[in-house]
Structures are given as C-alpha cells and as structure tokens.
Design a protein around this motif. Structure first.
Motif, PDB file in Angstrom:
ATOM      1  N   TRP A 140       1.540   5.621  -1.761  1.00 42.02           N
ATOM      2  CA  TRP A 140       1.093   6.804  -2.497  1.00 42.02           C
ATOM      3  C   TRP A 140       2.325   7.594  -2.927  1.00 42.02           C
ATOM      4  O   TRP A 140       3.374   7.528  -2.300  1.00 42.02           O
ATOM      5  CB  TRP A 140       0.115   7.674  -1.694  1.00 42.02           C
ATOM      6  CG  TRP A 140       0.661   8.282  -0.444  1.00 42.02           C
ATOM      7  CD1 TRP A 140       0.724   7.699   0.795  1.00 42.02           C
ATOM      8  CD2 TRP A 140       1.225   9.588  -0.302  1.00 42.02           C
ATOM      9  NE1 TRP A 140       1.282   8.558   1.692  1.00 42.02           N
ATOM     10  CE2 TRP A 140       1.606   9.741   1.052  1.00 42.02           C
ATOM     11  CE3 TRP A 140       1.446  10.645  -1.172  1.00 42.02           C
ATOM     12  CZ2 TRP A 140       2.191  10.904   1.546  1.00 42.02           C
ATOM     13  CZ3 TRP A 140       2.030  11.813  -0.681  1.00 42.02           C
ATOM     14  CH2 TRP A 140       2.388  11.928   0.669  1.00 42.02           C
TER      15      TRP A 140
ATOM     16  N   GLU B 146      -7.555   0.856   0.522  1.00 42.15           N
ATOM     17  CA  GLU B 146      -7.144   2.238   0.733  1.00 42.15           C
ATOM     18  C   GLU B 146      -7.170   2.529   2.224  1.00 42.15           C
ATOM     19  O   GLU B 146      -7.522   1.672   3.028  1.00 42.15           O
ATOM     20  CB  GLU B 146      -8.127   3.197   0.052  1.00 42.15           C
ATOM     21  CG  GLU B 146      -8.298   3.020  -1.416  1.00 42.15           C
ATOM     22  CD  GLU B 146      -9.363   3.966  -1.918  1.00 42.15           C
ATOM     23  OE1 GLU B 146      -9.010   5.098  -2.287  1.00 42.15           O
ATOM     24  OE2 GLU B 146     -10.551   3.586  -1.883  1.00 42.15           O
TER      25      GLU B 146
ATOM     26  N   PHE C 263      -5.706   7.667  -8.768  1.00 41.57           N
ATOM     27  CA  PHE C 263      -4.930   8.001  -7.581  1.00 41.57           C
ATOM     28  C   PHE C 263      -4.103   9.249  -7.881  1.00 41.57           C
ATOM     29  O   PHE C 263      -2.992   9.167  -8.411  1.00 41.57           O
ATOM     30  CB  PHE C 263      -4.026   6.821  -7.187  1.00 41.57           C
ATOM     31  CG  PHE C 263      -4.774   5.522  -7.123  1.00 41.57           C
ATOM     32  CD1 PHE C 263      -5.611   5.239  -6.045  1.00 41.57           C
ATOM     33  CD2 PHE C 263      -4.685   4.600  -8.144  1.00 41.57           C
ATOM     34  CE1 PHE C 263      -6.331   4.054  -5.999  1.00 41.57           C
ATOM     35  CE2 PHE C 263      -5.381   3.407  -8.098  1.00 41.57           C
ATOM     36  CZ  PHE C 263      -6.212   3.139  -7.025  1.00 41.57           C
TER      37      PHE C 263
ATOM     38  N   HIS D 285      -2.705   3.030  -1.377  1.00 38.40           N
ATOM     39  CA  HIS D 285      -3.602   2.125  -2.090  1.00 38.40           C
ATOM     40  C   HIS D 285      -2.841   0.928  -2.633  1.00 38.40           C
ATOM     41  O   HIS D 285      -1.629   0.977  -2.827  1.00 38.40           O
ATOM     42  CB  HIS D 285      -4.290   2.861  -3.241  1.00 38.40           C
ATOM     43  CG  HIS D 285      -3.305   3.490  -4.180  1.00 38.40           C
ATOM     44  ND1 HIS D 285      -2.809   4.752  -3.961  1.00 38.40           N
ATOM     45  CD2 HIS D 285      -2.680   3.025  -5.286  1.00 38.40           C
ATOM     46  CE1 HIS D 285      -1.950   5.040  -4.912  1.00 38.40           C
ATOM     47  NE2 HIS D 285      -1.844   3.997  -5.735  1.00 38.40           N
TER      48      HIS D 285
ATOM     49  N   ARG E 265       0.869  -1.190   0.000  1.00 35.19           N
ATOM     50  CA  ARG E 265       0.000   0.000   0.000  1.00 35.19           C
ATOM     51  C   ARG E 265       0.896   1.229   0.000  1.00 35.19           C
ATOM     52  O   ARG E 265       1.811   1.347   0.813  1.00 35.19           O
ATOM     53  CB  ARG E 265      -0.939  -0.026   1.217  1.00 35.19           C
ATOM     54  CG  ARG E 265      -2.165   0.845   1.031  1.00 35.19           C
ATOM     55  CD  ARG E 265      -3.210   0.545   2.083  1.00 35.19           C
ATOM     56  NE  ARG E 265      -2.792   0.970   3.402  1.00 35.19           N
ATOM     57  CZ  ARG E 265      -2.938   2.212   3.876  1.00 35.19           C
ATOM     58  NH1 ARG E 265      -3.499   3.150   3.132  1.00 35.19           N
ATOM     59  NH2 ARG E 265      -2.535   2.511   5.088  1.00 35.19           N
TER      60      ARG E 265
ATOM     61  N   LEU F 222      -9.676  -3.236  -3.839  1.00 40.36           N
ATOM     62  CA  LEU F 222      -8.903  -2.008  -3.715  1.00 40.36           C
ATOM     63  C   LEU F 222      -8.826  -1.684  -2.228  1.00 40.36           C
ATOM     64  O   LEU F 222      -9.853  -1.453  -1.590  1.00 40.36           O
ATOM     65  CB  LEU F 222      -9.561  -0.868  -4.485  1.00 40.36           C
ATOM     66  CG  LEU F 222      -8.980   0.519  -4.269  1.00 40.36           C
ATOM     67  CD1 LEU F 222      -7.508   0.585  -4.659  1.00 40.36           C
ATOM     68  CD2 LEU F 222      -9.803   1.547  -5.043  1.00 40.36           C
TER      69      LEU F 222
END
Length: 147
Positions: A60, A79, A94, A102, A58, A77
C-alpha cells in the motif's frame, strides 16, 4: 486522442524488486501506455499476468491512489484478511494512505489482463507480508539495511 495500438508498445517484465521478492512477478508483463499517449498527470499500464504470477508483492502507498479494471481472464484480489475473485469488467480502488496491502494473483490456468491506473510512487510504500520497504525510490529491509 489517437487510438492506442498495444502492439506498438514494448511489453516488459522488469521489476525493481530485489531477490528473492522479484520471483512472484516474473510472469507479469507490462505495457506502459501513458508515455506513448502523452499523459503526464497519471500513468496507465496494460498488465498481463501469466498463470501463477502476481501483479506485485502485497503493498500500500502513503500518497498514491491506484485503480484497476479487469479486462480478461480471472485473478484473485488479495487484501488484508480477504480474497476476492476479479473477472472481466470488475474494478477495484486503492485510496492513498489506507493501510490495506493489496495485490492481484493469477491462480487460474490461463492469462489474465487488466488496466492499472496510478502514478509513480514518490512516497513510502509498505509491504506488510515481507521484509521490504520502499522509501525515496529505494528498496530496503524494514530495519533500514540494504539488500
């Protein structure tokens, strides 16, 4: 634009993740479509997740957008605070800089496939669930030490 023949593009399951974080993506098989198609502004990957596999840890990105389109099968998914089933035809975006880690996880008993659009990470990438951070193309622990 010539038709892309998936069968002519190498399918790999390599990862740059250090141990033990590479285990989650061992069942992820990727074909990088952009280079064979002559794309240079963004990348496109055809990704197959075997049952139990994750698309990534996970994460970002500070300065890279990502977009996925489910082609077949089913994934979840994951998140920040949410789990959303994703099936063929579903899409997710995203935006860069949004601190919502994510990943897609195949919790089903069959393969799933999706297209992932983005570009190679040139900015920092954050992994909220694990002691890992990507900066300058190098994975380190959040405190800065090497793996």
């Amino acid at each position: 634009m010539p038709r892309i023949d998936l069968g002519t593009i190498e399918q790999v399951n390599r990862t740059g993740y250090p141990a033990p974080y590479a285990t989650a993506v061992a069942g992820r098989w990727v074909r990088r479509l952009g280079p064979d198609a002559g794309l240079s502004d963004f990348g496109v990957s055809h990704v197959v997740l075997k049952p139990g596999a994750a698309s990534s840890q996970r994460h970002w990105h500070e300065d890279e957008d990502e977009f996925v389109v489910m082609l077949s099968g089913e994934a979840v998914l994951v998140e920040e605070g949410a789990r959303t089933p994703m099936r063929a035809g579903d899409m997710a975006a995203f935006p860069k800089g949004e601190p919502n880690g994510h990943q897609l996880v195949n919790e089903s008993g069959a393969d799933c496939a999706f297209l992932a659009f983005g570009r190679a990470a040139t900015s920092d990438c954050h992994y909220p669930d694990i002691d890992m951070h990507l900066s300058g193309g190098v994975f380190r622990r959040k405190g800065g030490s090497d793996f």
